[in-house]
Design a protein around this motif. Structure first.
Motif, PDB file in Angstrom:
ATOM      1  N   ARG A 195       1.031  -1.250   0.089  1.00  0.00           N
ATOM      2  CA  ARG A 195       0.019  -0.090  -0.022  1.00  0.00           C
ATOM      3  C   ARG A 195       0.922   1.246  -0.018  1.00  0.00           C
ATOM      4  NH1 ARG A 195      -2.459   2.365   5.359  1.00  0.00           N
ATOM      5  NH2 ARG A 195      -0.521   2.814   6.131  1.00  0.00           N
ATOM      6  N   TYR A 196       0.157   2.552  -0.476  1.00  0.00           N
ATOM      7  CA  TYR A 196       1.047   3.731  -0.282  1.00  0.00           C
ATOM      8  C   TYR A 196       1.721   3.908   1.201  1.00  0.00           C
ATOM      9  CZ  TYR A 196       0.299   6.305  -4.382  1.00  0.00           C
ATOM     10  OH  TYR A 196       0.325   6.870  -5.638  1.00  0.00           O
ATOM     11  N   SER A 197       2.879   4.342   1.131  1.00  0.00           N
ATOM     12  CA  SER A 197       3.500   4.462   2.654  1.00  0.00           C
ATOM     13  C   SER A 197       2.556   5.535   3.524  1.00  0.00           C
ATOM     14  CB  SER A 197       4.903   5.254   2.562  1.00  0.00           C
ATOM     15  OG  SER A 197       5.924   3.972   1.878  1.00  0.00           O
ATOM     16  N   CYS A 198       2.379   5.207   4.593  1.00  0.00           N
ATOM     17  CA  CYS A 198       1.638   6.045   5.423  1.00  0.00           C
ATOM     18  C   CYS A 198       2.257   7.335   5.477  1.00  0.00           C
ATOM     19  CB  CYS A 198       1.688   5.406   6.904  1.00  0.00           C
ATOM     20  SG  CYS A 198       0.476   6.258   8.006  1.00  0.00           S
ATOM     21  N   MET A 199       1.761   8.433   5.539  1.00  0.00           N
ATOM     22  CA  MET A 199       2.126   9.873   5.747  1.00  0.00           C
ATOM     23  C   MET A 199       1.797  10.480   7.115  1.00  0.00           C
ATOM     24  SD  MET A 199       3.684   9.773   3.003  1.00  0.00           S
ATOM     25  CE  MET A 199       4.516  11.348   2.831  1.00  0.00           C
ATOM     26  N   MET A 200       1.373   9.640   7.976  1.00  0.00           N
ATOM     27  CA  MET A 200       1.193  10.184   9.299  1.00  0.00           C
ATOM     28  C   MET A 200       2.445  10.449   9.826  1.00  0.00           C
ATOM     29  SD  MET A 200      -1.049   8.284  12.131  1.00  0.00           S
ATOM     30  CE  MET A 200      -1.182   9.006  13.831  1.00  0.00           C
ATOM     31  N   PRO A 201       2.515  11.528  10.352  1.00  0.00           N
ATOM     32  CA  PRO A 201       3.686  11.975  11.170  1.00  0.00           C
ATOM     33  C   PRO A 201       4.151  11.223  12.504  1.00  0.00           C
ATOM     34  CG  PRO A 201       2.156  13.680  11.259  1.00  0.00           C
ATOM     35  CD  PRO A 201       1.485  12.720  10.467  1.00  0.00           C
ATOM     36  N   GLY A 202       5.445  11.204  12.792  1.00  0.00           N
ATOM     37  CA  GLY A 202       5.788  10.286  13.979  1.00  0.00           C
ATOM     38  C   GLY A 202       5.717   8.819  13.881  1.00  0.00           C
ATOM     39  N   HIS A 203       6.489   8.372  14.918  1.00  0.00           N
ATOM     40  CA  HIS A 203       6.473   6.747  15.004  1.00  0.00           C
ATOM     41  C   HIS A 203       5.188   6.218  15.167  1.00  0.00           C
ATOM     42  CE1 HIS A 203       8.043   2.802  15.512  1.00  0.00           C
ATOM     43  NE2 HIS A 203       7.498   2.823  16.593  1.00  0.00           N
ATOM     44  N   HIS A 204       4.580   5.245  14.405  1.00  0.00           N
ATOM     45  CA  HIS A 204       3.257   4.412  14.757  1.00  0.00           C
ATOM     46  C   HIS A 204       3.306   3.207  14.053  1.00  0.00           C
ATOM     47  CE1 HIS A 204       2.690   6.637  10.895  1.00  0.00           C
ATOM     48  NE2 HIS A 204       1.632   5.550  10.565  1.00  0.00           N
ATOM     49  N   HIS A 205       2.150   2.222  14.428  1.00  0.00           N
ATOM     50  CA  HIS A 205       2.107   1.209  13.953  1.00  0.00           C
ATOM     51  C   HIS A 205       0.597   1.187  13.244  1.00  0.00           C
ATOM     52  CE1 HIS A 205       5.835  -0.278  15.256  1.00  0.00           C
ATOM     53  NE2 HIS A 205       5.618   0.341  16.510  1.00  0.00           N
ATOM     54  N   HIS A 206       0.266  -0.100  12.679  1.00  0.00           N
ATOM     55  CA  HIS A 206      -1.184  -0.209  11.960  1.00  0.00           C
ATOM     56  C   HIS A 206      -1.986  -1.393  12.542  1.00  0.00           C
ATOM     57  CE1 HIS A 206       0.991   2.220   9.257  1.00  0.00           C
ATOM     58  NE2 HIS A 206       0.163   2.726   9.261  1.00  0.00           N
ATOM     59  N   MET A 207      -3.328  -1.019  12.359  1.00  0.00           N
ATOM     60  CA  MET A 207      -4.181  -2.170  12.590  1.00  0.00           C
ATOM     61  C   MET A 207      -4.592  -2.578  11.223  1.00  0.00           C
ATOM     62  SD  MET A 207      -6.346  -1.405  15.945  1.00  0.00           S
ATOM     63  CE  MET A 207      -6.922   0.220  15.511  1.00  0.00           C
ATOM     64  N   ILE A 208      -4.840  -4.043  10.892  1.00  0.00           N
ATOM     65  CA  ILE A 208      -5.117  -4.214   9.380  1.00  0.00           C
ATOM     66  C   ILE A 208      -6.508  -5.031   9.584  1.00  0.00           C
ATOM     67  CG2 ILE A 208      -4.475  -5.406   7.470  1.00  0.00           C
ATOM     68  CD1 ILE A 208      -1.572  -4.779   8.423  1.00  0.00           C
ATOM     69  N   CYS A 209      -7.365  -4.906   8.958  1.00  0.00           N
ATOM     70  CA  CYS A 209      -8.540  -5.649   8.754  1.00  0.00           C
ATOM     71  C   CYS A 209      -8.175  -7.137   7.808  1.00  0.00           C
ATOM     72  CB  CYS A 209     -10.024  -4.897   8.181  1.00  0.00           C
ATOM     73  SG  CYS A 209     -11.303  -6.303   8.200  1.00  0.00           S
ATOM     74  N   LEU A 210      -8.633  -8.024   8.478  1.00  0.00           N
ATOM     75  CA  LEU A 210      -8.302  -9.413   7.780  1.00  0.00           C
ATOM     76  C   LEU A 210      -9.465  -9.677   6.569  1.00  0.00           C
ATOM     77  CD1 LEU A 210      -7.505 -11.657  10.955  1.00  0.00           C
ATOM     78  CD2 LEU A 210      -5.895 -10.880   8.917  1.00  0.00           C
ATOM     79  N   THR A 211     -10.421  -8.753   6.861  1.00  0.00           N
ATOM     80  CA  THR A 211     -11.357  -9.102   5.611  1.00  0.00           C
ATOM     81  C   THR A 211     -11.318  -7.904   4.321  1.00  0.00           C
ATOM     82  OG1 THR A 211     -13.116  -9.894   6.929  1.00  0.00           O
ATOM     83  CG2 THR A 211     -13.866  -9.231   4.894  1.00  0.00           C
ATOM     84  N   CYS A 212     -11.376  -6.854   4.741  1.00  0.00           N
ATOM     85  CA  CYS A 212     -11.089  -5.864   3.616  1.00  0.00           C
ATOM     86  C   CYS A 212      -9.893  -5.106   3.484  1.00  0.00           C
ATOM     87  CB  CYS A 212     -12.137  -4.701   4.231  1.00  0.00           C
ATOM     88  SG  CYS A 212     -11.725  -3.630   5.128  1.00  0.00           S
ATOM     89  N   GLY A 213      -8.925  -5.506   4.272  1.00  0.00           N
ATOM     90  CA  GLY A 213      -7.484  -4.966   4.329  1.00  0.00           C
ATOM     91  C   GLY A 213      -7.406  -3.450   4.744  1.00  0.00           C
ATOM     92  N   LYS A 214      -8.212  -2.783   5.218  1.00  0.00           N
ATOM     93  CA  LYS A 214      -8.194  -1.375   5.387  1.00  0.00           C
ATOM     94  C   LYS A 214      -7.284  -1.385   6.796  1.00  0.00           C
ATOM     95  CE  LYS A 214     -12.740   0.381   4.451  1.00  0.00           C
ATOM     96  NZ  LYS A 214     -14.065   0.585   4.768  1.00  0.00           N
ATOM     97  N   THR A 215      -6.693  -0.228   6.763  1.00  0.00           N
ATOM     98  CA  THR A 215      -5.555  -0.083   7.903  1.00  0.00           C
ATOM     99  C   THR A 215      -6.156   1.139   8.671  1.00  0.00           C
ATOM    100  OG1 THR A 215      -4.211   1.405   6.806  1.00  0.00           O
ATOM    101  CG2 THR A 215      -3.862  -1.239   6.733  1.00  0.00           C
ATOM    102  N   SER A 216      -5.718   1.269  10.005  1.00  0.00           N
ATOM    103  CA  SER A 216      -5.620   2.522  10.743  1.00  0.00           C
ATOM    104  C   SER A 216      -4.651   2.553  11.709  1.00  0.00           C
ATOM    105  CB  SER A 216      -6.924   2.371  11.578  1.00  0.00           C
ATOM    106  OG  SER A 216      -7.139   1.304  12.660  1.00  0.00           O
ATOM    107  N   ALA A 217      -4.279   3.800  12.050  1.00  0.00           N
ATOM    108  CA  ALA A 217      -2.908   3.999  12.772  1.00  0.00           C
ATOM    109  C   ALA A 217      -3.010   3.807  14.141  1.00  0.00           C
ATOM    110  CB  ALA A 217      -2.472   5.257  12.399  1.00  0.00           C
TER     111      ALA A 217
END
Length: 134
Positions: free
Chosen positions: A81-103
């Protein structure tokens, strides 16, 4: 990141503009999830009938090396996926069904100390189901 920024990064590193690369990047811009090489191939195949997995993987590799895309592995398959542009160090939650991510701003590495191991990088992802897929 958007398509124009990604194309500029490619140009700045000596890669030529091609319509194929632009469509490739447009696909990632239109999705908020990780995509497989097969999904990229299926998207581009109607326009570029002779397209091969080699071409897809070569571009995925270049885009990842340049920081345009980021990759993860899910169910034994690399996804991008496109590299996350959210500033600062963080990680992601990834949905196993649709693949959406959230920081996720929390980092478990903050609690890890080691005198006999030099940590140079880490990756932490949380897998589950988003609100829409649950």
């Amino acid at each position: 990141m958007n398509v124009s920024e990604a194309l500029k990064i490619l140009k700045d590193h000596g890669y030529k503009y091609t319509r194929k690369r632009e469509l490739f990047l447009e696909l990632f811009a239109s999705e908020r999830r990780y995509l497989t090489a097969r999904e990229v191939l299926e998207y581009l195949k109607p326009t570029f009938s002779g397209l091969s997995f080699d071409t897809i993987y070569r571009n995925l590799s270049v885009f990842t090396e340049l920081g345009i895309l980021e990759e993860t592995e899910l169910d034994g398959e690399k996804r991008f996926r496109y590299s996350c542009m959210m500033p600062g160090h963080h990680h992601h939650m990834i949905c196993l069904t649709c693949g959406k991510t959230s920081a996720v701003k929390a980092c478990p590495m903050n609690d890890i100390e080691s005198d006999d191991f030099q940590i140079t990088d880490h990756k932490f992802e949380i897998y589950g189901y988003c609100k829409e897929c649950h």
